[in-house]
Design an enzyme around this catalytic site. Structure first.
Site: not given
Ligand code: ACM
Length: 723
Positions: A137, A166, A232, A295-296, A362, A389, A438-439
């Site tokens: 990020r 990402d 991602h 993830d996601e 997580w 964060d 770190t967004e």
């Molecule tokens: C995550 O926070 N997407 C692993």
């Protein structure tokens, strides 16, 4: 000392550490020489004490590094006697950690010093003591990554999970696929209005990675590289659109934050591409683990793609989660053939997951529990406690991030043990890791601030036995450690010690109350314009200050100043003004501290807002004489991927072309008491003042924006309510 050793027994007397001393290592023990040189470097850098490393010879009267068999891989013994010091260990890590502990035993100051005689027997509670650094990020320089590895070593942290890819950036050079970095390492940042002219980015060349990996080996830090898949993946798909799951045009490298929809497709060609990438990754990173994310990965694109659905049918798979399982399994088998273990976020936990995989929990700690019960090794890195964060306090000194507060104490008190697991299941918990996403952490200084000292708390969770851990004791040791951070130029956050000063207007001026987050140490203050010192008055009760006065304050522990100095002038305008960060947010949807400057605007303060509902409350304003409200505002891009939730954001309710700031009294759903039209300008602006009605007593003043559309997103910078 942080982390506190498993066992330390004080003896009488002390050892004099002076410039004539030698650090002795046995001939033919290059690892011991690395540990000795490390100690020599720490002493030189932190106190200007330069001790030579000598190979062989007698060890009496010196600092000797010795091998002894039978200790665990990271365990050590440290014996400080008046006539000499011995650091002994079976492995390199133990020698290194013994050296670090000895360094930490020295009192602060320059030059020679006395080390109290003692015997320390130490070993870690857990083998995985990690930090995740998100270099995708925002990019950090190779020098910064090395400096982080360096201070990780003195916290006995031994895993750097390196988040390298990402949606917003691909940061690792892959020789076979140069577009991954030629295209994928660069993005055009989001901006309000005209597109930004600047490009943001960077990547690590393989040479730089080799240098970092070699350095990490000298610090007992294993790097776990992460190549995130199948989600991602937008930066990679921007570079090689054929990897994607839509037949549409290539997406840009994303300048938005959140959960994106772009997924790698599961075709053979794409899996082979990713195996080629992993082949270069395992060549670069010699450690036992490779993280493949997982993830996601929202499956909208897969479900909508006839090609992906056909591929799933061909594989005999009828559900999209199982298709991700197939994806993961392919990568796991590829890695296993190269002697590596696959690590993934807890989404990878499925009945068919290979037992060799490591599950990183997580989404809370339930993933770790489920993994351990099912017989998988697992690492605790749960949202929100170990997500760095999140800000550390509500003070205005905190840099951008999420508005949820995860204090140092919250991290320190994180419970490592899950009572629902039996002893065999507990052994599957490899350890603990904090994640530095770190967004919103744009600079290296801010990475340090957000990471330290919370990483010190993680170090103690991972290393020290619970019986040795104590929050007050940890705080005292942290206070004593601050000179070490400062000697190395590390931007360690002072949030736990920092003075939280509150001003209340009174008939005679202001009442000032002072506290700090941990209620630790003495707050000392001055009202004569001088910097507070250890001789200044100790704060014990609210101070009355006249207009024109000034107060300066700082926290002192053991005679040393441990916070930055906080100061305020007492003037009417300052008393009437509140920054967005000092107001309450009306809701708790997705709270962020953002910096309009990041979006290319003129400097404006860091603003606090709930992006789901930008709305603020100035509590208990005295309107008995009416009031004049002046507000400064800034426009921000709405660069967030939040899926269908975007429809919950109230927009389209503007009455004029650019929208209005609406002011309501007592309740945020009351009719507006005043509105101020926004100009066409997108930069930070101070709006014309508006009058508030004269009403008896105190009233909550609620401020929000009516806006024509999602873009731009207006934020309040500050508001002043005067007479
Ligand atoms: C995550 O926070 N997407 C692993």
């Amino acid at each position: 000392m942080i982390p506190i050793p498993a066992e330390a027994i004080l003896d009488g007397g002390s050892f004099r550490m002076h410039p004539g001393l030698r650090l002795r290592v046995a001939a033919g023990d290059p690892d011991a020489a690395v540990a000795a040189r490390y100690l020599s470097g720490l002493l030189a850098r932190s106190r200007g004490l330069s001790l030579a490393v000598q190979t062989g010879g007698p060890s009496a009267g010196t600092i000797a590094f010795e091998r002894r068999s039978g200790l665990g891989p990271e365990a050590y013994r440290l014996e400080v006697l008046p006539r000499g010091i011995t650091i002994s260990a079976t492995g390199f890590a133990g020698l290194l950690y013994g050296a670090v502990t000895l360094w930490e035993l020295l009192p602060p100051g320059r030059g020679e010093a006395y080390v109290p005689a003692q015997r320390i027997r130490d070993q870690p509670a857990y083998p995985w003591r990690g930090l995740m650094l998100d270099s995708a990020r925002h990019f950090q320089s190779p020098a910064f990554v090395k400096s982080m590895i360096d201070w990780m070593a003195w916290h006995k942290l031994n895993v750097l999970h390196w988040h390298l890819t990402d949606d917003q950036g691909w940061r690792l050079e892959i020789r076979k696929y140069p577009r991954l970095t030629a295209i994928g390492a660069w993005r055009t940042p989001a901006s309000v209005g005209a597109p930004s002219a600047t490009r943001y980015g960077g990547f690590y060349t393989q040479r730089e990675v080799q240098d970092i990996v070699a350095f990490a080996a000298t610090r007992n830090v294993t790097i776990v590289p992460e190549i995130d898949m199948p989600g991602h993946a937008q930066a990679a798909i921007a570079a090689y659109p054929a990897l994607g799951s839509t037949d549409g045009a290539a997406p840009p490298v994303s300048a938005r934050w959140g959960v994106h929809t772009y997924l790698f497709n599961p075709d053979e060609a794409t899996l082979s591409f990713l195996e080629d990438v992993l082949a270069e990754v395992v060549e670069l990173f010699p450690g036992p683990y490779v993280h493949v994310g997982g993830d996601e990965a929202v499956k909208d694109q897969w479900r909508a793609s006839p090609r992906v659905l056909a591929r799933a049918r061909q594989l005999g798979i009828d559900d999209m989660e199982a298709l991700q399982g197939y994806f993961t399994d392919r990568m796991g088998r590829f890695l296993a053939a190269r002697g590596r273990r696959l690590v993934g976020w807890d989404e990878i936990l499925r009945p068919d997951l290979n037992k060799n995989a490591v599950v990183m929990s997580w989404r809370g700690t339930s993933g770790a529990r489920a993994a351990a019960i099912a017989g998988y090794d697992t690492v605790l890195s749960p949202w929100p406690t170990l997500y760095f964060d999140n800000r550390q306090s509500t003070l205005p000194s905190e840099p951008p991030g999420r508005t949820s507060v995860i204090s140092l104490e919250a991290v320190y008190r994180f419970e490592m043990r899950d009572a629902a697991l039996d002893a065999a299941q507990q052994r599957h918990v490899l350890g603990v890791q904090a994640n530095v996403w770190t967004e919103h952490i744009r600079t290296e200084e801010r990475v340090e601030w957000m990471t330290l000292p919370r990483a010190a708390a993680v170090a103690e969770l991972g290393w020290s036995p619970p019986s040795r851990r104590s929050w007050p004791d940890f705080l005292a040791r942290l206070a004593a450690s601050l000179p070490r951070y400062h000697a190395f130029g590390i931007h360690v956050a002072d949030s736990v010690f920092a003075v939280d000063g509150r001003l209340k207007a009174t008939a005679a001026g202001a009442e000032v109350s002072l506290t700090n987050q941990a209620h630790v140490g003495d707050i000392r203050y001055t009202t004569d314009g001088h910097e507070p010192s250890n001789g200044s008055a100790v704060y014990s009760a609210p101070l009355a200050l006249a207009p024109g006065g000034e107060v300066r304050a700082a926290t002192f522990v053991g005679g040393a100043q441990v916070s930055a100095t906080w100061s305020r002038h007492i003037d009417r305008a300052a008393l009437a003004r509140r920054s967005s960060r000092e107001l309450d947010l009306c809701s708790d949807g997705l709270g962020l501290l953002l910096e309009p400057r990041d979006a290319g605007g003129d400097p404006a303060g860091i603003v606090a807002l709930d992006i789901m509902n930008p709305c603020w409350i100035y509590r208990a304003v005295d309107l008995s004489h009416g009031g004049r409200l002046t507000a400064a505002v800034a426009a921000l891009p709405f660069n967030f991927e939040i899926g269908a939730d975007v429809n919950k954001i109230r927009v389209g309710d503007a009455r004029t072309a650019n929208g209005e700031l609406e002011v309501r009294l007592d309740a945020c759903d009351a009719a507006p008491a005043a509105t101020v039209a926004l100009g066409a300008a997108r930069g930070p602006a101070t709006l014309p003042a508006v009058a508030l009605p004269q009403l008896p007593g105190r009233h909550d003043v609620c401020l929000r924006f009516a806006r024509p559309a999602l873009e731009p997103m207006w934020a309040l910078d500050w508001v002043e309510i005067g007479e």
